[in-house]
Design a protein around this motif. Structure first.
Motif, PDB file in Angstrom:
ATOM      1  N   ILE A 118       0.847  -1.196   0.000  1.00 31.44           N
ATOM      2  CA  ILE A 118       0.000   0.000   0.000  1.00 31.44           C
ATOM      3  C   ILE A 118       0.880   1.243   0.000  1.00 31.44           C
ATOM      4  O   ILE A 118       1.816   1.349   0.792  1.00 31.44           O
ATOM      5  CB  ILE A 118      -0.992   0.002   1.188  1.00 31.44           C
ATOM      6  N   TYR A 119       0.583   2.148  -0.913  1.00 30.19           N
ATOM      7  CA  TYR A 119       1.250   3.453  -0.964  1.00 30.19           C
ATOM      8  C   TYR A 119       0.421   4.434  -0.156  1.00 30.19           C
ATOM      9  O   TYR A 119      -0.791   4.550  -0.360  1.00 30.19           O
ATOM     10  CB  TYR A 119       1.338   3.963  -2.398  1.00 30.19           C
ATOM     11  N   THR A 120       1.085   5.138   0.738  1.00 33.82           N
ATOM     12  CA  THR A 120       0.416   6.085   1.630  1.00 33.82           C
ATOM     13  C   THR A 120       1.227   7.375   1.735  1.00 33.82           C
ATOM     14  O   THR A 120       2.335   7.463   1.207  1.00 33.82           O
ATOM     15  CB  THR A 120       0.269   5.494   3.044  1.00 33.82           C
ATOM     16  N   THR A 121       0.672   8.337   2.454  1.00 34.33           N
ATOM     17  CA  THR A 121       1.401   9.526   2.905  1.00 34.33           C
ATOM     18  C   THR A 121       0.968   9.777   4.342  1.00 34.33           C
ATOM     19  O   THR A 121      -0.057   9.263   4.794  1.00 34.33           O
ATOM     20  CB  THR A 121       1.087  10.780   2.053  1.00 34.33           C
ATOM     21  N   ASN A 122       1.731  10.579   5.055  1.00 36.92           N
ATOM     22  CA  ASN A 122       1.400  10.871   6.454  1.00 36.92           C
ATOM     23  C   ASN A 122       0.128  11.687   6.596  1.00 36.92           C
ATOM     24  O   ASN A 122      -0.543  11.615   7.621  1.00 36.92           O
ATOM     25  CB  ASN A 122       2.550  11.623   7.127  1.00 36.92           C
ATOM     26  N   ASP A 123      -0.193  12.482   5.594  1.00 35.55           N
ATOM     27  CA  ASP A 123      -1.336  13.392   5.703  1.00 35.55           C
ATOM     28  C   ASP A 123      -2.548  12.935   4.894  1.00 35.55           C
ATOM     29  O   ASP A 123      -3.386  13.746   4.519  1.00 35.55           O
ATOM     30  CB  ASP A 123      -0.916  14.802   5.280  1.00 35.55           C
ATOM     31  N   CYS A 124      -2.675  11.644   4.662  1.00 40.13           N
ATOM     32  CA  CYS A 124      -3.770  11.100   3.850  1.00 40.13           C
ATOM     33  C   CYS A 124      -4.843  10.486   4.756  1.00 40.13           C
ATOM     34  O   CYS A 124      -4.628   9.422   5.330  1.00 40.13           O
ATOM     35  CB  CYS A 124      -3.206  10.052   2.898  1.00 40.13           C
ATOM     36  N   PRO A 125      -6.006  11.133   4.879  1.00 37.44           N
ATOM     37  CA  PRO A 125      -7.054  10.576   5.744  1.00 37.44           C
ATOM     38  C   PRO A 125      -7.593   9.238   5.231  1.00 37.44           C
ATOM     39  O   PRO A 125      -7.939   8.359   6.022  1.00 37.44           O
ATOM     40  CB  PRO A 125      -8.146  11.648   5.756  1.00 37.44           C
ATOM     41  N   GLU A 126      -7.661   9.052   3.916  1.00 35.84           N
ATOM     42  CA  GLU A 126      -8.142   7.774   3.378  1.00 35.84           C
ATOM     43  C   GLU A 126      -7.162   6.646   3.680  1.00 35.84           C
ATOM     44  O   GLU A 126      -7.572   5.512   3.950  1.00 35.84           O
ATOM     45  CB  GLU A 126      -8.380   7.883   1.872  1.00 35.84           C
ATOM     46  N   CYS A 127      -5.874   6.953   3.657  1.00 33.30           N
ATOM     47  CA  CYS A 127      -4.856   5.962   3.998  1.00 33.30           C
ATOM     48  C   CYS A 127      -5.003   5.540   5.465  1.00 33.30           C
ATOM     49  O   CYS A 127      -4.976   4.353   5.782  1.00 33.30           O
ATOM     50  CB  CYS A 127      -3.457   6.522   3.774  1.00 33.30           C
ATOM     51  N   ALA A 128      -5.149   6.529   6.331  1.00 33.15           N
ATOM     52  CA  ALA A 128      -5.317   6.250   7.757  1.00 33.15           C
ATOM     53  C   ALA A 128      -6.579   5.421   7.986  1.00 33.15           C
ATOM     54  O   ALA A 128      -6.566   4.470   8.781  1.00 33.15           O
ATOM     55  CB  ALA A 128      -5.378   7.549   8.551  1.00 33.15           C
ATOM     56  N   VAL A 136     -10.214  -0.236   8.342  1.00 33.36           N
ATOM     57  CA  VAL A 136     -10.563  -1.323   7.426  1.00 33.36           C
ATOM     58  C   VAL A 136      -9.667  -2.543   7.640  1.00 33.36           C
ATOM     59  O   VAL A 136     -10.160  -3.659   7.781  1.00 33.36           O
ATOM     60  CB  VAL A 136     -10.525  -0.846   5.956  1.00 33.36           C
ATOM     61  N   PHE A 137      -8.345  -2.347   7.671  1.00 30.56           N
ATOM     62  CA  PHE A 137      -7.441  -3.486   7.838  1.00 30.56           C
ATOM     63  C   PHE A 137      -7.655  -4.196   9.170  1.00 30.56           C
ATOM     64  O   PHE A 137      -7.358  -5.374   9.293  1.00 30.56           O
ATOM     65  CB  PHE A 137      -5.982  -3.043   7.729  1.00 30.56           C
ATOM     66  N   HIS A 138      -8.189  -3.492  10.169  1.00 34.10           N
ATOM     67  CA  HIS A 138      -8.409  -4.090  11.490  1.00 34.10           C
ATOM     68  C   HIS A 138      -9.877  -4.421  11.765  1.00 34.10           C
ATOM     69  O   HIS A 138     -10.230  -4.773  12.895  1.00 34.10           O
ATOM     70  CB  HIS A 138      -7.845  -3.178  12.582  1.00 34.10           C
ATOM     71  N   ASP A 139     -10.710  -4.325  10.749  1.00 34.79           N
ATOM     72  CA  ASP A 139     -12.115  -4.713  10.882  1.00 34.79           C
ATOM     73  C   ASP A 139     -12.188  -6.196  11.274  1.00 34.79           C
ATOM     74  O   ASP A 139     -11.363  -7.010  10.834  1.00 34.79           O
ATOM     75  CB  ASP A 139     -12.831  -4.472   9.546  1.00 34.79           C
ATOM     76  N   LYS A 140     -13.194  -6.560  12.085  1.00 30.53           N
ATOM     77  CA  LYS A 140     -13.274  -7.932  12.608  1.00 30.53           C
ATOM     78  C   LYS A 140     -13.452  -8.986  11.519  1.00 30.53           C
ATOM     79  O   LYS A 140     -13.090 -10.144  11.719  1.00 30.53           O
ATOM     80  CB  LYS A 140     -14.397  -8.038  13.635  1.00 30.53           C
ATOM     81  N   ALA A 141     -13.972  -8.620  10.359  1.00 29.34           N
ATOM     82  CA  ALA A 141     -14.086  -9.573   9.258  1.00 29.34           C
ATOM     83  C   ALA A 141     -12.879  -9.510   8.320  1.00 29.34           C
ATOM     84  O   ALA A 141     -12.458 -10.524   7.768  1.00 29.34           O
ATOM     85  CB  ALA A 141     -15.365  -9.306   8.461  1.00 29.34           C
ATOM     86  N   VAL A 142     -12.320  -8.333   8.145  1.00 28.49           N
ATOM     87  CA  VAL A 142     -11.210  -8.144   7.199  1.00 28.49           C
ATOM     88  C   VAL A 142      -9.886  -8.657   7.757  1.00 28.49           C
ATOM     89  O   VAL A 142      -9.135  -9.357   7.070  1.00 28.49           O
ATOM     90  CB  VAL A 142     -11.077  -6.653   6.792  1.00 28.49           C
ATOM     91  N   GLU A 143      -9.578  -8.319   9.003  1.00 30.13           N
ATOM     92  CA  GLU A 143      -8.259  -8.621   9.566  1.00 30.13           C
ATOM     93  C   GLU A 143      -7.891 -10.107   9.514  1.00 30.13           C
ATOM     94  O   GLU A 143      -6.786 -10.445   9.064  1.00 30.13           O
ATOM     95  CB  GLU A 143      -8.137  -8.087  10.993  1.00 30.13           C
ATOM     96  N   PRO A 144      -8.776 -11.025   9.926  1.00 34.06           N
ATOM     97  CA  PRO A 144      -8.387 -12.446   9.857  1.00 34.06           C
ATOM     98  C   PRO A 144      -8.144 -12.920   8.419  1.00 34.06           C
ATOM     99  O   PRO A 144      -7.220 -13.686   8.161  1.00 34.06           O
ATOM    100  CB  PRO A 144      -9.566 -13.199  10.481  1.00 34.06           C
ATOM    101  N   PHE A 145      -8.955 -12.442   7.488  1.00 37.25           N
ATOM    102  CA  PHE A 145      -8.775 -12.826   6.091  1.00 37.25           C
ATOM    103  C   PHE A 145      -7.470 -12.249   5.544  1.00 37.25           C
ATOM    104  O   PHE A 145      -6.710 -12.939   4.859  1.00 37.25           O
ATOM    105  CB  PHE A 145      -9.963 -12.349   5.234  1.00 37.25           C
ATOM    106  N   LEU A 146      -7.205 -11.009   5.866  1.00 40.77           N
ATOM    107  CA  LEU A 146      -5.982 -10.339   5.431  1.00 40.77           C
ATOM    108  C   LEU A 146      -4.757 -11.080   5.975  1.00 40.77           C
ATOM    109  O   LEU A 146      -3.812 -11.371   5.233  1.00 40.77           O
ATOM    110  CB  LEU A 146      -6.009  -8.896   5.932  1.00 40.77           C
ATOM    111  N   ASN A 147      -4.776 -11.441   7.258  1.00 47.86           N
ATOM    112  CA  ASN A 147      -3.653 -12.150   7.871  1.00 47.86           C
ATOM    113  C   ASN A 147      -3.450 -13.546   7.285  1.00 47.86           C
ATOM    114  O   ASN A 147      -2.324 -14.016   7.182  1.00 47.86           O
ATOM    115  CB  ASN A 147      -3.833 -12.254   9.381  1.00 47.86           C
ATOM    116  N   ARG A 148      -4.529 -14.201   6.922  1.00 44.19           N
ATOM    117  CA  ARG A 148      -4.464 -15.560   6.396  1.00 44.19           C
ATOM    118  C   ARG A 148      -3.934 -15.596   4.962  1.00 44.19           C
ATOM    119  O   ARG A 148      -3.238 -16.531   4.575  1.00 44.19           O
ATOM    120  CB  ARG A 148      -5.846 -16.213   6.478  1.00 44.19           C
ATOM    121  N   HIS A 149      -4.253 -14.574   4.157  1.00 50.27           N
ATOM    122  CA  HIS A 149      -3.963 -14.635   2.723  1.00 50.27           C
ATOM    123  C   HIS A 149      -2.955 -13.605   2.209  1.00 50.27           C
ATOM    124  O   HIS A 149      -2.552 -13.682   1.040  1.00 50.27           O
ATOM    125  CB  HIS A 149      -5.260 -14.474   1.928  1.00 50.27           C
ATOM    126  N   PHE A 150      -2.560 -12.634   3.032  1.00 53.86           N
ATOM    127  CA  PHE A 150      -1.721 -11.537   2.553  1.00 53.86           C
ATOM    128  C   PHE A 150      -0.626 -11.188   3.546  1.00 53.86           C
ATOM    129  O   PHE A 150      -0.777 -11.398   4.746  1.00 53.86           O
ATOM    130  CB  PHE A 150      -2.562 -10.272   2.321  1.00 53.86           C
TER     131      PHE A 150
END
Length: 130
Positions: free
Chosen positions: A43-53, A59-73
């Protein structure tokens, strides 16, 4: 004068580019995967990007997303202002997410943020799962 500018531009570009296979974060991600069939999400980000944050914190720590993300990425982050960006991974907006296999082949690119459920749907699609 123009020749000197051109040569110095090439030198500067070579400092900030390179094949993804030579990128230290990518190499570490592949090592972390081991024998698992995971994909790198860069993921490309910047320090001042609200969408990145929003993506990184919510999103990355959502209860449905995080386990899937950790398992496959394996996720690596590049700040476009301070990180070396690999050649061939240009961006037009922030955040930009690249999905890359172990061999360094770009599978997919997503630009912008998404809410958790649509993002999870994209992750499933990219992994070939329903």
């Amino acid at each position: 004068m123009l020749k000197l500018f051109f040569l110095s531009s090439i030198t500067i570009l070579s400092l900030w580019g390179g094949a993804i296979e030579n990128d230290e974060q990518f190499k570490q991600a592949v090592i972390q995967m081991g024998k698992e069939n995971k994909t790198v999400l860069m993921i490309y980000t910047t320090n001042d990007c609200p969408e990145c944050a929003y993506m990184k914190i919510k999103v990355f720590h959502d209860k449905a997303v995080e386990p899937f993300l950790n398992r496959h990425f394996v996720v690596i982050e590049k700040n476009v202002h301070t990180s070396k960006l690999p050649d061939g991974y240009d961006f037009f907006g922030i955040p930009t997410m690249f999905f890359i296999d172990k061999a360094g082949t770009k599978k997919e690119t997503l630009i912008g943020s998404k809410r958790p459920q649509p993002f999870l749907g994209e992750l499933r699609r990219i992994q070939g799962l329903k």
